[in-house]
Structures are given as structure tokens and as C-alpha cells.
Design an enzyme around this catalytic site. Structure first.
Site, mmCIF file in Angstrom:
data_model
loop_
_atom_site.group_PDB
_atom_site.id
_atom_site.type_symbol
_atom_site.label_atom_id
_atom_site.label_comp_id
_atom_site.label_asym_id
_atom_site.label_seq_id
_atom_site.Cartn_x
_atom_site.Cartn_y
_atom_site.Cartn_z
ATOM 1 N N GLU A 93 0.831 -1.193 0.000
ATOM 2 C CA GLU A 93 0.000 0.000 0.000
ATOM 3 C C GLU A 93 0.871 1.250 0.000
ATOM 4 O O GLU A 93 1.959 1.253 0.571
ATOM 5 C CB GLU A 93 -0.912 -0.009 1.233
ATOM 6 C CG GLU A 93 -1.905 -1.163 1.160
ATOM 7 C CD GLU A 93 -2.828 -1.283 2.365
ATOM 8 O OE1 GLU A 93 -3.950 -1.772 2.177
ATOM 9 O OE2 GLU A 93 -2.442 -0.904 3.485
ATOM 10 N N CYS A 106 3.637 8.573 0.707
ATOM 11 C CA CYS A 106 4.164 7.675 1.732
ATOM 12 C C CYS A 106 4.248 6.295 1.089
ATOM 13 O O CYS A 106 3.224 5.717 0.721
ATOM 14 C CB CYS A 106 3.218 7.679 2.932
ATOM 15 S SG CYS A 106 3.671 6.477 4.186
ATOM 16 N N CYS A 113 6.521 -6.971 6.811
ATOM 17 C CA CYS A 113 7.660 -6.450 7.568
ATOM 18 C C CYS A 113 8.135 -7.527 8.515
ATOM 19 O O CYS A 113 7.329 -8.230 9.115
ATOM 20 C CB CYS A 113 7.239 -5.207 8.363
ATOM 21 S SG CYS A 113 8.632 -4.342 9.131
ATOM 22 N N CYS A 117 7.202 -4.835 15.789
ATOM 23 C CA CYS A 117 6.758 -3.769 16.690
ATOM 24 C C CYS A 117 5.320 -4.080 17.111
ATOM 25 O O CYS A 117 4.452 -4.263 16.260
ATOM 26 C CB CYS A 117 6.830 -2.412 15.979
ATOM 27 S SG CYS A 117 8.480 -2.026 15.371
ATOM 28 N N CYS A 120 2.082 -2.179 15.675
ATOM 29 C CA CYS A 120 1.968 -1.881 14.239
ATOM 30 C C CYS A 120 1.273 -3.010 13.483
ATOM 31 O O CYS A 120 1.623 -4.181 13.639
ATOM 32 C CB CYS A 120 3.364 -1.646 13.659
ATOM 33 S SG CYS A 120 3.349 -1.264 11.905
ATOM 34 N N SER A 196 12.429 6.685 6.970
ATOM 35 C CA SER A 196 12.155 6.413 8.388
ATOM 36 C C SER A 196 12.594 4.998 8.727
ATOM 37 O O SER A 196 12.247 4.049 8.024
ATOM 38 C CB SER A 196 10.658 6.578 8.651
ATOM 39 O OG SER A 196 10.362 6.219 9.984
ATOM 40 N N SER A 219 12.006 5.950 14.319
ATOM 41 C CA SER A 219 10.812 5.638 15.114
ATOM 42 C C SER A 219 11.270 5.255 16.510
ATOM 43 O O SER A 219 11.567 4.099 16.772
ATOM 44 C CB SER A 219 10.049 4.478 14.457
ATOM 45 O OG SER A 219 9.666 4.855 13.165
ATOM 46 N N LEU A 220 11.328 6.244 17.369
ATOM 47 C CA LEU A 220 11.956 6.035 18.673
ATOM 48 C C LEU A 220 10.975 5.443 19.694
ATOM 49 O O LEU A 220 11.214 4.379 20.248
ATOM 50 C CB LEU A 220 12.524 7.378 19.158
ATOM 51 C CG LEU A 220 13.428 7.328 20.365
ATOM 52 C CD1 LEU A 220 14.662 6.485 20.103
ATOM 53 C CD2 LEU A 220 13.838 8.762 20.770
ATOM 54 N N ASN A 295 -2.816 5.131 16.345
ATOM 55 C CA ASN A 295 -3.939 4.564 15.589
ATOM 56 C C ASN A 295 -4.167 3.143 16.077
ATOM 57 O O ASN A 295 -3.380 2.262 15.762
ATOM 58 C CB ASN A 295 -3.611 4.571 14.094
ATOM 59 C CG ASN A 295 -3.329 5.977 13.631
ATOM 60 O OD1 ASN A 295 -4.148 6.862 13.785
ATOM 61 N ND2 ASN A 295 -2.131 6.194 13.110
ATOM 62 N N CYS A 338 -0.534 5.994 9.966
ATOM 63 C CA CYS A 338 0.676 5.300 10.425
ATOM 64 C C CYS A 338 0.324 3.996 11.117
ATOM 65 O O CYS A 338 -0.505 3.972 12.023
ATOM 66 C CB CYS A 338 1.420 6.142 11.467
ATOM 67 S SG CYS A 338 2.178 7.604 10.848
HETATM 68 N N1 SAH Z 1 9.987 0.520 9.529
HETATM 69 C C1 SAH Z 1 10.122 1.950 9.403
HETATM 70 C C2 SAH Z 1 9.129 2.543 8.433
HETATM 71 C C3 SAH Z 1 7.685 2.475 8.899
HETATM 72 S S1 SAH Z 1 7.197 4.076 9.264
HETATM 73 C C4 SAH Z 1 10.044 2.580 10.769
HETATM 74 O O1 SAH Z 1 9.819 1.858 11.746
HETATM 75 O O2 SAH Z 1 10.286 3.770 10.889
HETATM 76 C C5 SAH Z 1 5.699 3.869 10.076
HETATM 77 C C6 SAH Z 1 5.651 4.740 11.315
HETATM 78 O O3 SAH Z 1 4.393 4.550 11.982
HETATM 79 C C7 SAH Z 1 6.718 4.364 12.320
HETATM 80 O O4 SAH Z 1 7.171 5.509 12.968
HETATM 81 C C8 SAH Z 1 5.943 3.487 13.283
HETATM 82 O O5 SAH Z 1 6.578 3.386 14.523
HETATM 83 C C9 SAH Z 1 4.626 4.211 13.332
HETATM 84 N N2 SAH Z 1 3.515 3.376 13.783
HETATM 85 C C10 SAH Z 1 3.405 2.037 13.689
HETATM 86 N N3 SAH Z 1 2.233 1.622 14.180
HETATM 87 C C11 SAH Z 1 1.578 2.731 14.584
HETATM 88 C C12 SAH Z 1 0.284 2.976 15.139
HETATM 89 N N4 SAH Z 1 -0.541 1.970 15.371
HETATM 90 N N5 SAH Z 1 -0.072 4.248 15.385
HETATM 91 C C13 SAH Z 1 0.767 5.268 15.121
HETATM 92 N N6 SAH Z 1 1.987 5.118 14.578
HETATM 93 C C14 SAH Z 1 2.398 3.857 14.316
#
Ligand code: SAH
Length: 351
Positions: A93, A106, A113, A117, A120, A196, A219-220, A295, A338
């Protein structure tokens, strides 16, 4: 019969060698290369300055594997989500996000993946492969065309924040960026591209060594190992001190600030200790913080923190002179925000 090769897997140099090997002039490589990338044609037939005979020969020997936008969803806030079908039937997507000043694409770098995490949705997908450079590039072209046709505006920015971990598909992502920024491709400025990452220390150093010109976001979500270990298992191998070290290295080489993406969850990272750890982490190199709205994707283990917690974060960061912004989700109604990119249809198929 041998399977035909994807012509876009060839470099311009390899194309040149091919044309010379069949007794054609080297400049054909340039012409065909422009058709394939700058003009993004989907068939040899469209290459109108190439002779019919040569077009047929190309057709016999190669294919142009291109993506197909299978399904478009439009959010009430203007966000557009594309379900993109790859040549082998897999789906990723990508999302077009319009704001007053920008239109951002985006895009995804992997099918599914391999990170896990816990917050996610993409992490739940089973199927997995890296995208080729052309599959990444084509997503950008599709969104660029949509920006022009739906909004009559140009695409201004690109973020690698779709499905997948771009630094686990390093070569293809960098090759796609090369094509996106090249005059023989889309001619976009690298300054308008942000990659990212979940924070793979070794690969962040590699980016710095390779002198990339695009921006970096991490993504900290927590600057404390005990918390980050729990929500992002990749942290075990890339703990905070190692990440900090890689970011120092990045800044020394590039002199460019980094963006930290950070969601604040209730009872997970909303304590004063969490805030203090983030403020301390932010002093390592120049940076800014994007506080992202959560989200929900699951059964409620993760819940958006109270507004006061967010305010506490912002106050503490601002007092320390760090720029922090709250980013509200876009495209939630179509699962385009996200962490929501997960090919819902596919999940439905597999459960
Ligand atoms: N793998 C990379 C690229 C994905 S970016 C990364 O981790 O940065 C997608 C972003 O959305 C990341 O910052 C991730 O941490 C964030 N994310 C994932 N699940 C989410 C959620 N349920 N709500 C808000 N942000 C989320």
C-alpha cells in the site's frame, strides 16, 4: 523457454552493453532508459522513437514488470490510499497525503515487515519480500500522477513510512532514491525525501558513509531500553546507547538533524522518567520530535495517552529548546494512517 528478464533490472551501462551486443548503437540505451524511467512507459510498443523491429526484439527478450494500482480509496480528509499489485500478485500500500503546502507520497519498501513492533499492523502480515527499485519508484510515479490528476498539484515530498523497514532493503531503496532524484528519472530533490527507520544502528552508519542527501527519521517511541525492548523487539540488538552512537556518527558526517517519531501510550511511556529520558536523548544531536497520534490496531494493550501527558512531553521538550509537534493522523477512515497499512483484505484471507 528461458523466462524473460525484467528490463528495468538492468543499469544503463548494462543496457548499453546489450545494444552493442546485438549490433545496435549505444545511444539506444539512453533512449530506452528514458522511456523506462523518466516516461514510465509500460510497454515496448509505446517507445515511439525506436524502430518497430527493435521494439519487437526487446519484446521477445524482456518484460517491463510494472505495478498496477488495483484499488484506490479516498478519505474524507483528502488522503488517498493505493493498493498496489506487484507483478507476482503480492500487494503493498502507498498513501498520498495532501496538506496546504505539500503533497506527500508515503511509500512501502517491503511486502509485509519482519520487525515485530507490537503496536503496528504491518507486523502482522506473514508474507514478506523486498521490493525492487522499480517497484518503489513506480509507487512514487503513481502518486505523482494522482496528485496531478486529482488535485492539479505537483508531488512535493516522499516519505519511506509505508510498509516495511527500508534499511532492511538497503540497496533497492537507495537505487530507487537515485532514480527518483536523477534528471533521467523524476528529478526530485533529495532534501524532500525522508527515510524512516526503526533504528538499525549499523545501517544508519552506512547511510552516513554513503553520504546520502535525504533526511532521516527514527521511530523512537521510547528512549529507555527497558520500555523499548518490550514494545519493539529489534531494540535488543540495537539498544539505545548503540542507536545514540550511530546518530552521533550520522550527524558528524552529514550535519543534518534527525526527526524522532514518538507515540505516547497510556501506562507505557507516559511517566516523568520517560519524558526525562527523551529530553536527554534529544540532546545527543540536533533533532526535532514528531509526537504521533496512536492509531489503534488491536485489543487495547496500547492506548493513546491522556492529552495532559502529551502536554507534559511538549512542555519538557520546549523547555529544553527542542522543537516538538503533535502530528494528527490522516486517512484513518480508510486505514491509511501510520501503522495501519496491512492489506486488510489479505489479513481477512489468512485468519
Ligand atoms: N519501519 C520503518 C518505516 C515504517 S514508518 C520505521 O519503523 O520507521 C511507520 C511509522 O508509523 C513508524 O514511525 C511506526 O513506529 C509508526 N507506527 C506504527 N504503528 C503505529 C500505530 N498503530 N499508530 C501510530 N503510529 C504507528
Amino acid at each position: 523457454m528461458a523466462e524473460k528478464k525484467d528490463i528495468r533490472a538492468l543499469t544503463k551501462e548494462q543496457l548499453k552493453e546489450y545494444f552493442l551486443s546485438i549490433g545496435e548503437k549505444a545511444f539506444r540505451a539512453q533512449q530506452v532508459y528514458e522511456w523506462l524511467w523518466q516516461k514510465s512507459v509500460k510497454s515496448f510498443e509505446d517507445m515511439t522513437n525506436i524502430s518497430l523491429e527493435l521494439r519487437q526484439k526487446l519484446e521477445e527478450n524482456f518484460v517491463i514488470n510494472h505495478i498496477r494500482v488495483d484499488h484506490i480509496q479516498r478519505s474524507t480528509d483528502g488522503t488517498i490510499k493505493n493498493a498496489v499489485r506487484l507483478h507476482d500478485g503480492k500487494i503493498v500500500e502507498s498513501v498520498l497525503i495532501p496538506t496546504d503546502k505539500r503533497i506527500t507520497a508515503c511509500i512501502s519498501s517491503q511486502v509485509g515487515c519482519s520487525l515485530d513492533c507490537h503496536f503496528c499492523a504491518t507486523a502482522r502480515l506473514k508474507r514478506m519480500r523486498n521490493l525492487n527499485a522499480d517497484e518503489i519508484y513506480d509507487q512514487v510515479v503513481a502518486i505523482k500522477n494522482e496528485a496531478e490528476s486529482f488535485y492539479n498539484r505537483p508531488l512535493t515530498n516522499i516519505v519511506f513510512m509505508g510498509m516495511g523497514e527500508p534499511l532492511m532493503n538497503y540497496n533497492n531503496v537507495l537505487e530507487a532514491v537515485d532514480k527518483i532524484t536523477s534528471d533521467e528519472g523524476l528529478g526530485m530533490s533529495a532534501k524532500r525525501i525522508t527515510l524512516s527507520t526503526v533504528g538499525l544502528a549499523k545501517m544508519i552508519k552506512k547511510l552516513a558513509d554513503d553520504e546520502v542527501k535525504f533526511n532521516l527519521a527514527v521511530s523512537l517511541h521510547s528512549a529507555r531500553d527497558e520500555v523499548r525492548d518490550r514494545i519493539m523487539p529489534i531494540n535488543h540488538k540495537n539498544p539505545i546507547p548503540q542507536l545514540a552512537d550511530a546518530l552521533r556518527y550520522w550527524y558528524e558526517k552529514t550535519r543534518r538533524k534527525v526527526t524522532y517519531e514518538y507515540v505516547v501510550w497510556r501506562d507505557i511511556n507516559d511517566s516523568q522518567e520517560d519524558i526525562d529520558a527523551l529530553v536527554k536523548f534529544c540532546k545527543i544531536i540536533p533533532c526535532k520530535v514528531n509526537l504521533i497520534e496512536y492509531n489503534p490496531i488491536d485489543d487495547g494493550v496500547f492506548q493513546q495517552a491522556q492529552p495532559e501527558s502529551l502536554e507534559n512531553y511538549i512542555r519538557a521538550l520546549e523547555n529544553a529548546g527542542i522543537v516538538a509537534k503533535v502530528r494528527y493522523s490522516r486517512g484513518k477512515d480508510i486505514d491509511a494512517a501510520c501503522g495501519q497499512l496491512a492489506n486488510k483484505n489479505e489479513i481477512a484471507e489468512t485468519v
